[in-house]
Design an enzyme around this catalytic site. Structure first.
Site, PDB file in Angstrom:
ATOM      1  N   GLY A  76       0.930  -1.207   0.086  1.00 37.01           N
ATOM      2  CA  GLY A  76       0.011   0.009  -0.044  1.00 37.01           C
ATOM      3  C   GLY A  76       1.002   1.229  -0.017  1.00 37.01           C
ATOM      4  N   LYS A  77       2.076   1.206  -0.337  1.00 38.09           N
ATOM      5  CA  LYS A  77       3.166   2.288  -0.114  1.00 38.09           C
ATOM      6  C   LYS A  77       2.671   3.317  -1.313  1.00 38.09           C
ATOM      7  CE  LYS A  77       6.814   0.181  -2.672  1.00 38.09           C
ATOM      8  NZ  LYS A  77       5.886  -1.390  -2.977  1.00 38.09           N
ATOM      9  N   SER A  78       2.374   2.763  -2.644  1.00 33.92           N
ATOM     10  CA  SER A  78       2.059   3.853  -3.623  1.00 33.92           C
ATOM     11  C   SER A  78       0.820   4.521  -3.177  1.00 33.92           C
ATOM     12  CB  SER A  78       1.778   3.116  -4.724  1.00 33.92           C
ATOM     13  OG  SER A  78       3.174   2.658  -5.260  1.00 33.92           O
TER      14      SER A  78
ATOM     15  N   ALA B  45       6.902   8.517 -13.048  1.00 28.88           N
ATOM     16  CA  ALA B  45       6.940   7.114 -13.363  1.00 28.88           C
ATOM     17  C   ALA B  45       8.073   6.351 -13.584  1.00 28.88           C
ATOM     18  CB  ALA B  45       6.028   6.608 -14.381  1.00 28.88           C
TER      19      ALA B  45
ATOM     20  N   HIS C 216      -2.455   1.794 -11.707  1.00 31.23           N
ATOM     21  CA  HIS C 216      -2.076   2.891 -11.231  1.00 31.23           C
ATOM     22  C   HIS C 216      -2.418   4.145 -11.814  1.00 31.23           C
ATOM     23  CE1 HIS C 216       1.160   1.868  -8.180  1.00 31.23           C
ATOM     24  NE2 HIS C 216       0.880   0.775  -8.246  1.00 31.23           N
TER      25      HIS C 216
ATOM     26  N   GLU D 209       7.780  10.338 -17.339  1.00 30.76           N
ATOM     27  CA  GLU D 209       8.714   9.119 -17.275  1.00 30.76           C
ATOM     28  C   GLU D 209      10.089   9.661 -17.065  1.00 30.76           C
ATOM     29  OE1 GLU D 209       8.118   6.153 -19.971  1.00 30.76           O
ATOM     30  OE2 GLU D 209       5.896   6.280 -20.045  1.00 30.76           O
TER      31      GLU D 209
END
Length: 525
Positions: free
Chosen positions: A13-15, A33, A49, A61
């Site tokens: 769940g870190k993101s 990203a 995501h 990116e």
């Protein structure tokens, strides 16, 4: 930047936590990203995501130079998610995983750490930076050199960034744990209140408490309680019963507290929200409490050009707790019940601070009589009865929620005198109604006098004070103090500036004096 490092294992769940923190900044977000789309499974993960991120976020990116991706934030929050794929890509480009690298792994290690150093340097800027990194190395050491290098580099990178981070969180099973840093960062400016403006000899237009002190019948009740209840521990049951009868609720739904402020401080510990939304400008102790408990807070600002009206659509959908004042301080805005009820969502609790509601005749818009499972109403009887030193407050909520509040409340939180005051006042609704009429009359008198002052902007309000705006607030405050009058500078309320002042309404002659002094101060500034 203000660096927050969020670490955790795969699917921890870190993101999601990092995205919540980014959302709470209230700034535009640049999402950096790092994952490689070439693998179909990873491409699907990236797609999921991207779907959950707000469409307003900008996605870039990261290339080989990580510093370029995070530099020049220019008023945005930068979210780098995450270090693991970027380090893996750097190793892959160097041929580490297929054994084709030339000159060993030291060159790629140097390049990776140079990128991490660039991120660390970028953290010295003014804008928030959030970095997500994998928590690795707690299992068996990988047998191949490339995987070992990845574990080593992730560990070294986290240590380097933790050295300069303001806050480090470890996410386990979706729950953030503070590893380093103060959870109350940024909360110091929320702890100022009107009583700090008072000094001997100053006329008090700074504190939002009715003048004259408590009425004689209440003084008698307090004296009796001191004699009868002072020698024993407090019993809150009579107060709960009296308040429940006043509001048409069950005594099990009433939680007595050490003033309304304590009720607000119980919210983060009792509810443990993932993202709270505080509607501002408003009493700031709710946000201070949330930040002290490490809860991310999204500020939802009322628009002064719309009369500070509540806009339920402005609250982030992800917020599982919303705190709103009604009437709000310092604007005095009274929102209709329909607007407050529009804040409700599945999985969300709405806490309404009604500390000034008993100063509004008839209490229109109050939710205290509504037995809703997802609504908490916070009240105080100290302002209308001029009893701030006794700290007589309470919360009203559905029984299950009320029990959660009690579970985190200190024992004997409301003392015997406060409970006696709550009981006595609740049994005298006619006294509350009279205080509300007096407050409304005094405010209308003050507002009428302020409307005639050139260079002063005022807003309609329902409580016993007026919010005004002048060109030079600090100069006006100083000039009023020089004339023996204390008012409340309102620039510390989120959404307001140094030109905003809150002026408490008093009797006609007192209002005339403060309005005249304000006119002179504005004219001289």
């Amino acid at each position: 930047m203000t660096l927050t490092l969020v670490i955790g294992g795969t699917r921890s769940g870190k993101s999601g936590r990092a995205e919540t923190l980014a959302l709470a900044t209230g700034l535009p977000v640049r999402y950096v990203a790092t994952a490689d789309r070439s693998d179909p499974a990873m491409a699907e993960r990236i797609r999921r995501h991207a779907e959950r991120r707000p469409p307003s976020w900008t996605t870039v990116e990261a290339g080989a130079d990580l510093g370029d991706a995070v530099a020049n934030a220019d008023g945005t929050c930068v979210l780098l998610d995450g270090l693991g794929p970027w380090v893996a890509t750097a190793l892959h480009r160097a041929g580490a995983f297929d054994g084709s690298q030339a000159g060993g792994l030291e060159p790629v290690r140097d390049r990776v750490m140079a990128g991490i150093d660039a991120v660390a340097r970028a953290a010295a800027g003014p804008d928030p930076l959030i970095v997500v990194a994998e928590e690795a190395g707690q299992g068996v050491l990988p047998p191949d050199a490339a995987s070992r290098a990845w574990v080593d580099l992730i560990g070294d990178a986290k240590q380097r960034l933790a050295d300069v981070a303001e806050r480090v969180e470890l996410v386990v099973a979706g729950r953030p744990l503070t590893v380093a840093g103060s959870p109350a960062t940024g909360a110091a400016e929320l702890r100022g209140h009107g009583d700090a403006e008072l000094a001997p000899g100053l006329a008090d237009h700074a504190v939002n408490v009715m003048s004259g002190g408590p009425p004689d019948w209440l003084r008698a009740a307090l004296h009796e309680a001191l004699d009868a209840d002072g020698p024993r521990y407090p019993d809150e049951r009579p107060a709960a019963a009296a308040l429940a009868a006043l509001h048409g609720r069950d005594p099990a739904e009433v939680v007595s507290t050490n003033g309304a402020a304590e009720a607000l401080w119980l919210l983060p510990a009792a509810l443990r929200p993932g993202l709270a939304a505080c509607v501002h400008p408003a009493f700031t102790e709710a946000e201070a409490a949330l930040r002290a408990h490490g809860v991310p807070v999204a500020r939802v600002l009322r628009d002064p050009e719309r009369g500070f009206a509540l806009d339920p659509a402005a609250v982030p959908d992800a917020a599982d707790l919303v705190v709103v004042g009604n009437p709000a301080s310092p604007s005095g805005t009274l929102d209709p019940a329909a607007a407050l009820l529009a804040l409700r969502r599945p999985g969300r609790v709405v806490a309404v601070d009604e500390a000034f509601m008993d100063l509004v005749p008839g209490e229109p818009g109050s939710l205290v009589r509504e037995p809703l499972a997802d609504v908490i109403v916070v009240r105080s009887l100290t302002k209308s009865m001029a009893l701030p030193g006794v700290r007589a407050g309470y919360a009203v909520a559905a029984p299950a929620v009320a029990e959660r509040l009690r579970a985190v409340r200190p024992p004997w939180s409301a003392n015997a005198l406060a409970l006696a005051a709550l009981t006595a006042i609740a049994k005298r609704p006619e006294a509350l109604a009279a205080a509300a009429e007096r407050g409304a009359t005094e405010r209308a008198d003050l507002a009428g006098r302020l409307d005639g002052v050139a260079g002063v902007r005022t807003w309609p309000g329902a409580a016993n004070f007026c919010l005004v705006e002048v060109a030079d607030g600090p100069a006006v405050v100083a000039a009023l103090r020089g004339r023996g009058i204390a008012v409340r500078p309102a620039g510390s309320f989120p959404g307001l500036g140094p030109g905003h002042l809150r002026i408490t309404a008093r009797s006609g002659p007192e209002n005339e004096r403060v309005a005249g002094a304000l006119a002179e101060a504005v004219g001289a500034s």
